[in-house]
Design an enzyme around this catalytic site. Structure first.
Site, PDB file in Angstrom:
ATOM      1  N   ASP A 100      25.101  40.122  16.943  1.00  0.00           N
ATOM      2  CA  ASP A 100      24.477  41.331  17.451  1.00  0.00           C
ATOM      3  C   ASP A 100      25.243  41.740  18.706  1.00  0.00           C
ATOM      4  O   ASP A 100      25.384  40.936  19.633  1.00  0.00           O
ATOM      5  CB  ASP A 100      23.014  41.037  17.798  1.00  0.00           C
ATOM      6  CG  ASP A 100      22.090  42.170  17.418  1.00  0.00           C
ATOM      7  OD1 ASP A 100      22.364  43.293  17.860  1.00  0.00           O
ATOM      8  OD2 ASP A 100      21.118  41.932  16.685  1.00  0.00           O
ATOM      9  N   ASP A 202      23.993  47.206  18.314  1.00  0.00           N
ATOM     10  CA  ASP A 202      22.650  47.566  18.780  1.00  0.00           C
ATOM     11  C   ASP A 202      22.621  48.911  19.499  1.00  0.00           C
ATOM     12  O   ASP A 202      23.483  49.194  20.340  1.00  0.00           O
ATOM     13  CB  ASP A 202      22.189  46.475  19.759  1.00  0.00           C
ATOM     14  CG  ASP A 202      20.756  46.675  20.225  1.00  0.00           C
ATOM     15  OD1 ASP A 202      19.856  46.537  19.396  1.00  0.00           O
ATOM     16  OD2 ASP A 202      20.556  46.967  21.426  1.00  0.00           O
ATOM     17  N   GLU A 259      23.365  50.328  14.441  1.00  0.00           N
ATOM     18  CA  GLU A 259      21.969  50.759  14.513  1.00  0.00           C
ATOM     19  C   GLU A 259      22.008  52.177  15.069  1.00  0.00           C
ATOM     20  O   GLU A 259      22.315  52.375  16.234  1.00  0.00           O
ATOM     21  CB  GLU A 259      21.175  49.842  15.444  1.00  0.00           C
ATOM     22  CG  GLU A 259      19.693  50.154  15.345  1.00  0.00           C
ATOM     23  CD  GLU A 259      18.877  49.615  16.503  1.00  0.00           C
ATOM     24  OE1 GLU A 259      17.692  49.350  16.302  1.00  0.00           O
ATOM     25  OE2 GLU A 259      19.405  49.474  17.628  1.00  0.00           O
ATOM     26  N   HIS A 332      13.493  42.827  12.464  1.00  0.00           N
ATOM     27  CA  HIS A 332      12.626  42.308  13.525  1.00  0.00           C
ATOM     28  C   HIS A 332      11.953  43.405  14.334  1.00  0.00           C
ATOM     29  O   HIS A 332      11.175  43.111  15.231  1.00  0.00           O
ATOM     30  CB  HIS A 332      13.470  41.423  14.446  1.00  0.00           C
ATOM     31  CG  HIS A 332      14.547  42.228  15.121  1.00  0.00           C
ATOM     32  ND1 HIS A 332      15.628  42.757  14.433  1.00  0.00           N
ATOM     33  CD2 HIS A 332      14.689  42.642  16.397  1.00  0.00           C
ATOM     34  CE1 HIS A 332      16.379  43.443  15.272  1.00  0.00           C
ATOM     35  NE2 HIS A 332      15.833  43.389  16.468  1.00  0.00           N
ATOM     36  N   ASP A 333      12.265  44.674  14.069  1.00  0.00           N
ATOM     37  CA  ASP A 333      11.630  45.775  14.788  1.00  0.00           C
ATOM     38  C   ASP A 333      10.560  46.463  13.943  1.00  0.00           C
ATOM     39  O   ASP A 333       9.997  47.477  14.369  1.00  0.00           O
ATOM     40  CB  ASP A 333      12.676  46.832  15.181  1.00  0.00           C
ATOM     41  CG  ASP A 333      13.644  46.303  16.227  1.00  0.00           C
ATOM     42  OD1 ASP A 333      13.252  45.405  16.994  1.00  0.00           O
ATOM     43  OD2 ASP A 333      14.791  46.790  16.270  1.00  0.00           O
TER      44      ASP A 333
HETATM   45  C1  NOJ Z   1      17.193  47.513  18.920  1.00  0.00           C
HETATM   46  C2  NOJ Z   1      16.795  46.090  18.704  1.00  0.00           C
HETATM   47  O1  NOJ Z   1      16.767  45.836  17.335  1.00  0.00           O
HETATM   48  C3  NOJ Z   1      15.465  45.922  19.383  1.00  0.00           C
HETATM   49  O2  NOJ Z   1      14.842  44.706  19.051  1.00  0.00           O
HETATM   50  C4  NOJ Z   1      15.661  46.066  20.866  1.00  0.00           C
HETATM   51  O3  NOJ Z   1      14.416  46.056  21.509  1.00  0.00           O
HETATM   52  C5  NOJ Z   1      16.388  47.376  21.214  1.00  0.00           C
HETATM   53  N1  NOJ Z   1      17.449  47.709  20.326  1.00  0.00           N
HETATM   54  C6  NOJ Z   1      16.963  47.313  22.594  1.00  0.00           C
HETATM   55  O4  NOJ Z   1      18.094  46.487  22.618  1.00  0.00           O
END
Ligand code: NOJ
Length: 559
Positions: A100, A202, A259, A332-333
Site C-alpha cells: 500500500d 492510496d 484508489e 477494509h473501507d
Molecule cells: C483509503 C484507505 O483505504 C483508508 O482506509 C484510509 O482511511 C484513507 N485512504 C486514508 O489514507
C-alpha cells in the site's frame, strides 16, 4: 482497441488487512508471521498476488494509513526481516506482493512533519501545506476533512494551520514541492528493490490541491463544505502522476491499482489508457457508495439493483475501449458484500456465491478481500464501545452533537461502518475463531462457529469452494479474462447477467439477485460450466442462483 495481455490481467489478487488476518504471538493483533503461516491457504485458494494494507511504522490513528516511517515495519506486525521472509515465502509459492503506497499524507509523527512544524523557516516547512489563519482568525478555508471537521489544524507553536484531507494526525504532503515528490519516488524504489511487484496507491486523487485555496459553497445551514471541490481530482494532478510513472512505475515495470474516487468516466483514459495513461487499473467507488448521496452525512440512501449493475457495467463499457479494471466488492473501507448486496441470513451461502460469480467474471482483475471467500458477514455490535474505526466514531459523535439519537446513529453504523470489514478473519470454530490466542483487538463476529475457513474446506458446497472453482474457471479460459463484455438484463431488478466473448468462444453469466425463482432465458447452445445450484429448473433461475454457461456452437448438451 485491443489491449495487450499482461500477467496481472490474468491474476487474482487477495487483499490482506494484516491487523485482522492472523495473529502469531498472542497479542490479539495480526502480524507478518501470521500472514506467512497462512500462505499455503492462499496458494490453495489459487490467488497470484497479495495486496497487503499498510505494515509500516505508525501510531495507528487510522490503522496504519498514518505512516511514521516508510522504511520500518510496525512493531506489532514484526520486523523488516519478517517482511523479507514474507516476500521470499510468497515468491516460493508463485505469489507476488503489492504494498500500500500512502503518499497523499504521512503521520504527524513522521520525521518530515516533526521538522516541518518546528519553525516557519525550517527547510521542510514547505513539505506540508501551511497557511496563516483566514482574515477572521479562523481556518484558511471552509474545507471539511474526509473524516469530518475542518481540514485545517491550528498549530500553536508557529501560529499557522496545516492541511489534512483525513484525520488531523494525517497531514497532507505538499506535492507542489519537487523535493517531496522525489522523496516519495525514492521510497517507492526502495520497496521495489526489496521485491514488491507494485503498489495499491492510496487516496491518490487527493494529491493535487486547488492552489487558490478558495472558500467552497456549503450546504444550507453549514459552514464547512466537502473538500472535494478543492482537493479531489484537481486540474494539474496528471503532471504529478505522469512524472511518477516516468520516474518509477515505468522503468520498474510496477503493477499499480489506484484508489481513485472522483474521476468521471470522461477522464478515465488519462488514468488508464494503456498508451499514455498512468496506472494499470483503478478502484472506482460507484457501486460500493450507491447508498451515499451529497447532502447531510451519515444518512443511508436506499438503492436498486439497476443502480448497482449500471455502475459496474458503465465502467466495463468505458474501460474495455483502452484499458483494464480492478474488480472488487469489498475491502477494509466497506461493509461485507453479502450483507449489503446479498442475503446474510437464510441465503447467505447462495447469495455470497452468486455475488462472487457476478463480479469475478467481468473484464478486469478480480480482488478478493480476506473473509469474502467465506461469505463473512457484517458483525452485530453491542454499542458504540464495540466500534474502533476513527471515521465511524467521528460520525457517531457528530450525529449526537447535531441532535440525532443514539439509536439512529447506531443503525447507520450497522449498515456502513468500516469495522464490519475489519473484524478478525474466521479461520476455525475454535477459540477466537483461530485468529489469536490472546484478546482480539476488535470484536470477532459471533457467527464464527458456523462461518469459518476450516469448516468450509470440508464442505464442498461452501462459499470457499465456489471461489476456488471460479478461480480455476477463469484461469483455464482466456475468454473469461480477455473477452468482450456485453450486458444482459440491464433493466431487470431481479437478474444480472452478461456475455463474455473472444474469438468463437462465448460465455454467459446469469445471476438471480432475489430470494424468489425468476424466469430467465438460457443461452441456446449453452453448456453449464458452473452453478451454485444443484438441480436447475429449465427456464428459471432459483433464488440467488448463479449459473455460467459456455456456448458450444454445435447444439449438443443444450440445457
Ligand atoms: C483509503 C484507505 O483505504 C483508508 O482506509 C484510509 O482511511 C484513507 N485512504 C486514508 O489514507
Amino acid at each position: 482497441m485491443e489491449t495487450g495481455p499482461a500477467w496481472w490481467k490474468e491474476s487474482i489478487v487477495y487483499q490482506i488487512y494484516p491487523r485482522s488476518f492472523q495473529d502469531s504471538n498472542g497479542d490479539g493483533i495480526g502480524d507478518l508471521q501470521g500472514v506467512i503461516s497462512r500462505l499455503d491457504y492462499l496458494r490453495d485458494l489459487g490467488i497470484d498476488v497479495i495486496w497487503i494494507c499498510p505494515v509500516y511504522d505508525s501510531p495507528n490513528d487510522d490503522n496504519g494509513y498514518d505512516i511514521r516511517d516508510y522504511h520500518r515495519i510496525l512493531d506489532e506486525f514484526g520486523t523488516l526481516e519478517d517482511m523479507d521472509e514474507l516476500l521470499g515465502q510468497a515468491a516460493a509459492r508463485g505469489i507476488r506482493i503489492v504494498m500500500d503506497l500512502v503518499a497523499n499524507h504521512t503521520s504527524d509523527e513522521h520525521a518530515w512533519f516533526v521538522e516541518s512544524r518546528s519553525s516557519r523557516d525550517n527547510p521542510k516547512r514547505d513539505w506540508y501545506i501551511w497557511k496563516p489563519p483566514g482574515a477572521d482568525g479562523k481556518a484558511p478555508t471552509n474545507w471539511e476533512s474526509n473524516f469530518g471537521g475542518s481540514a485545517w489544524e491550528y498549530d500553536e507553536a508557529t501560529g499557522e494551520y496545516y492541511f489534512h484531507a483525513f484525520s488531523r494526525k494525517q497531514p497532507d504532503l505538499n506535492w507542489e514541492n519537487p523535493e517531496v515528490r522525489q522523496a516519495v519516488y525514492r521510497m517507492m524504489e526502495w520497496w521495489m528493490d526489496r521485491g514488491v511487484a507494485g503498489f495499491r496507491v492510496d487516496a491518490i486523487t487527493f494529491i493535487k490541491k486547488n492552489q487558490r485555496f478558495p472558500q467552497l459553497p456549503a450546504e444550507e445551514g453549514r459552514e464547512l463544505a466537502s473538500l472535494n471541490g478543492g482537493s479531489l481530482n484537481q486540474p494539474g494532478i496528471l503532471d504529478f502522476l505522469r512524472e511518477m510513472k516516468r520516474e518509477v512505475l515505468e522503468p520498474r515495470n510496477a503493477v499499480t491499482v489506484a484508489e481513485a474516487p472522483g474521476v468521471p468516466l470522461s477522464q478515465v483514459p488519462d488514468y488508464l489508457d494503456e498508451r499514455d495513461g498512468v496506472f494499470s487499473m483503478l478502484f472506482q467507488f460507484d457501486h460500493v457508495d450507491l447508498d451515499m448521496k451529497p447532502g447531510p452525512k451519515a444518512v443511508y440512501h436506499p438503492w436498486r439493483l439497476t443502480d448497482f449493475k449500471r455502475a459496474l457495467a458503465g465502467w466495463q463499457r468505458e474501460t474495455e475501449k483502452y484499458g483494464w479494471m480492478a474488480l472488487y466488492l469489498e475491502n477494509h473501507d466497506h461493509v461485507r458484500s453479502v450483507s449489503k448486496f446479498g442475503d446474510d441470513g437464510e441465503y447467505r451461502t447462495e447469495s455470497a456465491q452468486m455475488l462472487a460469480a457476478y463480479y469475478f467474471l467481468m473484464r478486469g482483475t478480480p480482488f478478493i478481500y480476506q473473509g469474502q471467500e467465506l461469505g463473512m458477514t457484517n458483525c452485530p455490535m453491542d454499542g458504540i464501545g464495540d466500534y474502533d474505526d476513527i471515521m465511524s466514531l467521528r460520525l457517531y459523535r457528530e450525529g449526537l452533537e447535531s441532535g440525532r439519537s443514539e439509536e439512529e446513529m447506531l443503525a447507520y453504523l450497522a449498515k456502513r461502518s468500516r469495522d464490519h470489514g475489519r473484524t478478525p478473519m474466521q479461520w476455525s470454530g475454535g477459540k477466537n475463531a483461530g485468529f489469536t490466542a490472546g484478546k482480539p483487538w476488535l470484536r470477532i463476529n459471533p457467527n464464527y462457529p458456523e462461518i469459518n475457513a476450516e469448516r468450509q474446506e470440508r464442505e464442498e458446497d461452501s462459499v470457499l469452494w465456489f471461489y476456488k472453482r471460479l478461480i480455476r474457471l477463469r484461469r483455464e479460459n482466456r475468454a473469461l479474462v480477455y473477452g468482450d463484455f456485453c450486458e444482459l438484463y440491464a433493466d431487470s431488478e431481479q437478474i444480472g447477467g452478461y456475455v463474455r466473448s473472444l474469438g468463437g468462444e462465448k460465455w454467459t453469466v446469469l445471476c438471480n439477485f432475489t430470494r424468489e425463482p425468476v424466469p430467465a432465458r438460457m443461452p441456446e447452445n449453452g453448456r453449464l460450466a458452473l452453478s451454485n445450484v444443484k438441480s436447475r429448473t429449465h427456464g428459471f433461475l432459483a433464488p440467488y442462483e448463479a449459473s455460467i454457461f459456455r456456448e458450444t456452437g454445435n447444439g449438443d448438451e443444450t440445457i
